[in-house]
Design a protein around this motif. Structure first.
Motif, PDB file in Angstrom:
ATOM      1  N   GLY A 320      26.584  19.602  46.330  1.00 48.17           N
ATOM      2  CA  GLY A 320      27.691  19.149  47.166  1.00 48.17           C
ATOM      3  C   GLY A 320      27.829  17.633  47.173  1.00 48.17           C
ATOM      4  N   ASN A 321      26.714  16.946  47.200  1.00 48.79           N
ATOM      5  CA  ASN A 321      26.757  15.480  47.211  1.00 48.79           C
ATOM      6  C   ASN A 321      27.378  14.932  45.929  1.00 48.79           C
ATOM      7  OD1 ASN A 321      25.449  15.683  49.624  1.00 48.79           O
ATOM      8  ND2 ASN A 321      23.462  15.024  48.862  1.00 48.79           N
ATOM      9  N   THR A 322      27.044  15.559  44.825  1.00 49.56           N
ATOM     10  CA  THR A 322      27.609  15.114  43.546  1.00 49.56           C
ATOM     11  C   THR A 322      29.107  15.409  43.504  1.00 49.56           C
ATOM     12  OG1 THR A 322      25.618  16.187  42.735  1.00 49.56           O
ATOM     13  CG2 THR A 322      26.947  15.022  41.141  1.00 49.56           C
ATOM     14  N   LEU A 323      29.469  16.561  44.055  1.00 42.28           N
ATOM     15  CA  LEU A 323      30.878  16.950  44.092  1.00 42.28           C
ATOM     16  C   LEU A 323      31.671  15.958  44.944  1.00 42.28           C
ATOM     17  CD1 LEU A 323      33.037  19.083  43.421  1.00 42.28           C
ATOM     18  CD2 LEU A 323      32.299  20.358  45.432  1.00 42.28           C
ATOM     19  N   LEU A 324      31.092  15.642  46.095  1.00 34.86           N
ATOM     20  CA  LEU A 324      31.700  14.670  47.003  1.00 34.86           C
ATOM     21  C   LEU A 324      31.873  13.327  46.277  1.00 34.86           C
ATOM     22  CD1 LEU A 324      30.130  14.090  50.547  1.00 34.86           C
ATOM     23  CD2 LEU A 324      31.609  12.475  49.416  1.00 34.86           C
ATOM     24  N   ASP A 325      30.819  12.917  45.636  1.00 34.13           N
ATOM     25  CA  ASP A 325      30.846  11.649  44.898  1.00 34.13           C
ATOM     26  C   ASP A 325      31.912  11.681  43.808  1.00 34.13           C
ATOM     27  OD1 ASP A 325      29.677   9.072  44.184  1.00 34.13           O
ATOM     28  OD2 ASP A 325      29.026  10.093  42.365  1.00 34.13           O
ATOM     29  N   MET A 326      32.015  12.832  43.140  1.00 34.44           N
ATOM     30  CA  MET A 326      33.017  12.977  42.080  1.00 34.44           C
ATOM     31  C   MET A 326      34.418  12.768  42.657  1.00 34.44           C
ATOM     32  SD  MET A 326      35.439  15.165  40.662  1.00 34.44           S
ATOM     33  CE  MET A 326      35.119  16.822  41.230  1.00 34.44           C
ATOM     34  N   TYR A 327      34.721  13.432  43.756  1.00 32.53           N
ATOM     35  CA  TYR A 327      36.054  13.276  44.343  1.00 32.53           C
ATOM     36  C   TYR A 327      36.288  11.833  44.779  1.00 32.53           C
ATOM     37  CZ  TYR A 327      37.407  18.167  44.123  1.00 32.53           C
ATOM     38  OH  TYR A 327      37.772  19.399  43.669  1.00 32.53           O
ATOM     39  N   GLY A 328      35.266  11.225  45.343  1.00 38.66           N
ATOM     40  CA  GLY A 328      35.405   9.824  45.749  1.00 38.66           C
ATOM     41  C   GLY A 328      35.716   8.944  44.546  1.00 38.66           C
ATOM     42  N   LYS A 329      34.943   9.110  43.478  1.00 38.69           N
ATOM     43  CA  LYS A 329      35.102   8.249  42.312  1.00 38.69           C
ATOM     44  C   LYS A 329      36.335   8.600  41.499  1.00 38.69           C
ATOM     45  CE  LYS A 329      30.581   6.383  41.710  1.00 38.69           C
ATOM     46  NZ  LYS A 329      29.383   7.185  41.836  1.00 38.69           N
ATOM     47  N   ALA A 330      36.795   9.859  41.613  1.00 36.49           N
ATOM     48  CA  ALA A 330      37.978  10.246  40.851  1.00 36.49           C
ATOM     49  C   ALA A 330      39.239   9.956  41.656  1.00 36.49           C
ATOM     50  CB  ALA A 330      37.899  11.718  40.460  1.00 36.49           C
ATOM     51  N   GLY A 331      39.084   9.399  42.827  1.00 36.31           N
ATOM     52  CA  GLY A 331      40.253   8.904  43.539  1.00 36.31           C
ATOM     53  C   GLY A 331      40.827   9.801  44.604  1.00 36.31           C
ATOM     54  N   SER A 332      40.170  10.924  44.917  1.00 39.27           N
ATOM     55  CA  SER A 332      40.726  11.778  45.958  1.00 39.27           C
ATOM     56  C   SER A 332      39.848  11.773  47.201  1.00 39.27           C
ATOM     57  CB  SER A 332      40.900  13.207  45.446  1.00 39.27           C
ATOM     58  OG  SER A 332      41.459  13.983  46.484  1.00 39.27           O
ATOM     59  N   ILE A 333      40.114  10.801  48.048  1.00 40.78           N
ATOM     60  CA  ILE A 333      39.328  10.672  49.274  1.00 40.78           C
ATOM     61  C   ILE A 333      39.513  11.895  50.176  1.00 40.78           C
ATOM     62  CG2 ILE A 333      41.170   9.308  50.386  1.00 40.78           C
ATOM     63  CD1 ILE A 333      37.500   8.535  50.938  1.00 40.78           C
ATOM     64  N   GLU A 334      40.695  12.537  50.089  1.00 42.25           N
ATOM     65  CA  GLU A 334      40.948  13.732  50.903  1.00 42.25           C
ATOM     66  C   GLU A 334      39.988  14.852  50.515  1.00 42.25           C
ATOM     67  OE1 GLU A 334      43.276  12.419  48.880  1.00 42.25           O
ATOM     68  OE2 GLU A 334      44.665  11.395  50.222  1.00 42.25           O
TER      69      GLU A 334
END
Length: 653
Positions: A320-334
């Motif tokens: 989950g942490n990696t997934l969260l990080d992925m969304y953060g870094k890929a530009g989808s803060i939502e």
DNA sequence: ACACTCAGAC
């Protein structure tokens, strides 16, 4: 000579102890009427297994020892090798070094002290409980050793970050005339991987010679070894050659590509793995998300996320942490927020990842609020937590807050490392407190590194401080002479102050030392294709259309107030040429391409390998207003959200 | 029934 012993039948006395001990069988023994015949049938052989497997029974003795050892001491049973091995195995599984030592001591007082199988179990117990030195001591004192002894002690060093010692033992083992098997080679390869490519290749040769090259364990370790050396072609060759595969070798290969930021390949292998009939594990997902995060591949990451949901694997922190990080870094803060909310359990890393996502998106206030919520929930912040918070403060111009949290960090007995000091210099510098920043550097307890001076230099560029900038640049040149960035920054500081001769000297110095500027490039993904643009580059098939599109856009935004700012462009070209070059910046080309090829009204996501230029930043604001769309631009370390004519960074970046 | 391979946040 093998000295395996068999498990003797249990004597009546043990059974009685087990069955009648109200201490350990409180409920069942106290209430059930005893039918000895039946109970004997039910407990024979299984009784020790039951005690050893049941954590409460295993440890529950008044003196803090092990119940089974008490039974032996009380004369309730005679010990045997299997019993000792089972106990040691259980201590190993549960990571109980202290109790393991008790068993070891007990063995030494028994007649089984010289049994190779028992000694091997002891070595293994120490190795797995993080005490390779004790494992080694037992090993050294053995009169006779077998393959298992060697493997266990080598594994002890290999798994406890002491690769060099593991390899040393392996060499000794070969000298003693042992031929390694697949167990030994698995561990040795892991150690060799940590030491270096040459060692890895040598052990690979040993694997082939001893005929274990096709074992899955050895093969996985080989794939991992080549992958970690960055030799992906060779990793693939080994992988393809394996006659039978499992999840681990797939994971090793995928993780290798992930480390090289080869997201497309990682995602492709992920789907091939599933097609080949293997279930992706948490390891797999974690690697693939990390790969997507590193290049900001939102669509691909989302697609893999879909598979994770379907797989039924729990959204544990690890993935989950990696997934969260992925969304953060890929530009989808939502999406990052959604993942955070759905995590089964949040650890410090989960909070840190969420804080990082907020900080990267310029949400300084939200980051601080998130941090305060974390504290109110009793989660202990660590050094990384503070780095996230300080970065957020720095990026959002929250000077007072940043200073406060830096003090708080020290109050909580967390020691700031160099990265925290760099962030503080950045915070002070961006906020225009250059004198304060300089004083801070002078007074810091650690020796300033190149990164410290780069932060100061960047601030000097921003606030046009020539003297301090030149001083900071000198320090950088001493510590990190081959980085092009600081040269360009200094040259620009001089140029914007009209000191063209000084600027030229810096450029010359740079050229003379053969330092090359990293070419700026921007890219975006559309339907799983990545389109890359480099300034003044004509390689894209739609280049002419893209150029014309940008010219059209540029005209339109001029009408609503855009004035090209050429102060960021090379000073040695004339005004008209400057403007032409400015309009060819990679992010502008990427934006024009996006406008040509994406649906009306959808969010446009563009990534850039270096900091966005000031003129492009202004232009993007106007375009967001003109076309009424949100544009998200990823920089080296932050996101700009352009919407309705303004940017989330508030022009502070 | 004593030994092996793959992992995330700044």
């Amino acid at each position: 000579m093998k000295r395996y012993i068999t498990n003797p039948p249990f004597s009546d006395s043990i059974l009685k102890t087990v069955l009648f001990s109200s201490r350990h069988f409180a409920s069942s023994a106290a209430t059930a009427p005893l039918d000895l015949e039946e109970d004997i049938g039910g407990f024979t052989g299984a009784s020790f297994g039951g005690i050893i497997q049941d954590k409460d029974l295993l440890w529950k003795t008044p003196n803090g020892g092990l119940y089974v050892l008490d039974l032996i001491d009380n004369g309730a049973t005679d010990p045997n090798a299997t019993l000792y091995n089972q106990l040691l195995k259980r201590c190993t599984q549960l990571g109980r070094l202290k109790e393991g030592r008790l068993v070891h001591a007990h063995v030494l007082n028994s007649s089984y002290r010289n049994y190779v199988a028992v000694q091997n179990s002891i070595i293994n117990m120490y190795a797995k409980c993080g005490s390779p030195v004790e494992a080694r001591k037992v090993f050294d004192e053995m009169a006779e050793r077998d393959m298992v002894s060697w493997t266990a002690v080598i594994t002890g060093f290999s798994q406890n970050d002491r690769a060099q010692e593991a390899l040393g033992l392996f060499v000794e083992m070969l000298r003693d005339g042992f031929v390694p098997n697949q167990f030994t080679l698995g561990s040795v390869l892991k150690a060799a991987t940590a030491v270096g490519e040459m060692e890895g290749r040598q052990v690979h040769a040993v694997c082939l010679k001893s005929g274990h090259g096709d074992d899955v364990y050895v093969g996985s370790a080989l794939v991992d070894m080549y992958a970690k050396c960055g030799q992906m072609e060779e990793a693939e060759v080994v992988f393809d050659g394996l006659t039978s595969k499992n999840e681990v070798c797939w994971n090793a290969l995928i993780a290798g590509h992930a480390r090289k930021s080869e997201a497309e390949i990682a995602v492709r292998l992920f789907s091939e793995m599933k097609k080949a009939g293997f279930e992706a594990t948490h390891f797999t997902y974690s690697s693939v998300f990390a790969a997507c995060a590193s290049i900001g591949a939102l669509e691909q990451g989302k697609w893999v996320h879909g598979h994770l949901v379907k797989s039924g694997l729990k959204l544990i922190a690890f993935v989950g942490n990696t997934l969260l990080d992925m969304y953060g870094k890929a530009g989808s803060i939502e999406d990052a927020h959604k993942v955070f909310d759905r995590l089964v359990k949040r650890d410090v890393v989960s909070w840190n990842s969420m804080l990082t996502a907020c900080a990267q998106h310029g949400l300084g206030r939200e980051t601080v609020e998130c941090f305060e919520e974390m504290r109110s929930r009793g989660i202990l912040p660590n050094e990384v937590t503070f780095l996230c918070v300080l970065t957020a403060c720095s990026h959002s111009g929250l000077l007072e807050e940043g200073l406060y949290y830096f003090e708080l960090m020290k109050k909580l007995k967390l020691e700031p490392d160099i990265s925290h000091y760099v962030t503080m210099v950045d915070l002070l510098g961006r906020a225009g407190q250059l004198g304060h920043a300089e004083k801070f550097i002078k007074e810091m307890p650690i020796k300033p590194t190149a990164a410290i001076w780069k932060a100061l230099l960047g601030a000097c560029r921003m606030h046009k401080n020539i003297d301090l900038g030149a001083y900071a640049a000198e320090r950088v040149f001493e510590l990190d002479p081959y980085d092009s960035g600081p040269h360009i920054l200094l040259s620009n500081i001089y140029a914007s102050a009209g000191r063209l001769r000084d600027a030229a000297n810096v450029r010359k110095m740079m050229n003379d030392s053969g330092i090359k500027k990293e070419p700026a490039c921007s890219w975006l993904e559309i339907e799983n294709n990545v389109h890359m643009f480099v300034a003044n580059d004509d390689s894209h098939p739609q280049r002419n259309e893209v150029r014309r599109m940008w010219e059209k856009i540029a005209d339109k935004i001029r009408e609503i107030g855009y004035v090209p700012d050429t102060s960021h462009v090379l000073w040695y070209v004339d005004q008209q040429e400057r403007e032409v070059r400015l309009q060819c910046h990679s992010e502008k080309l990427a934006l024009a391409f996006a406008l040509l090829n994406t649906r009306h009204g959808s969010t446009i996501r563009i990534k850039k390998n270096i900091r966005v230029c000031g003129d492009c930043h202004t232009a993007f604001k106007f375009v967001s207003q003109l076309v009424g769309r949100e544009i998200i631009l990823r920089d080296t370390n932050r996101f700009h959200h352009f919407r309705g004519g303004s940017c989330s960074c508030g022009d502070y970046w």
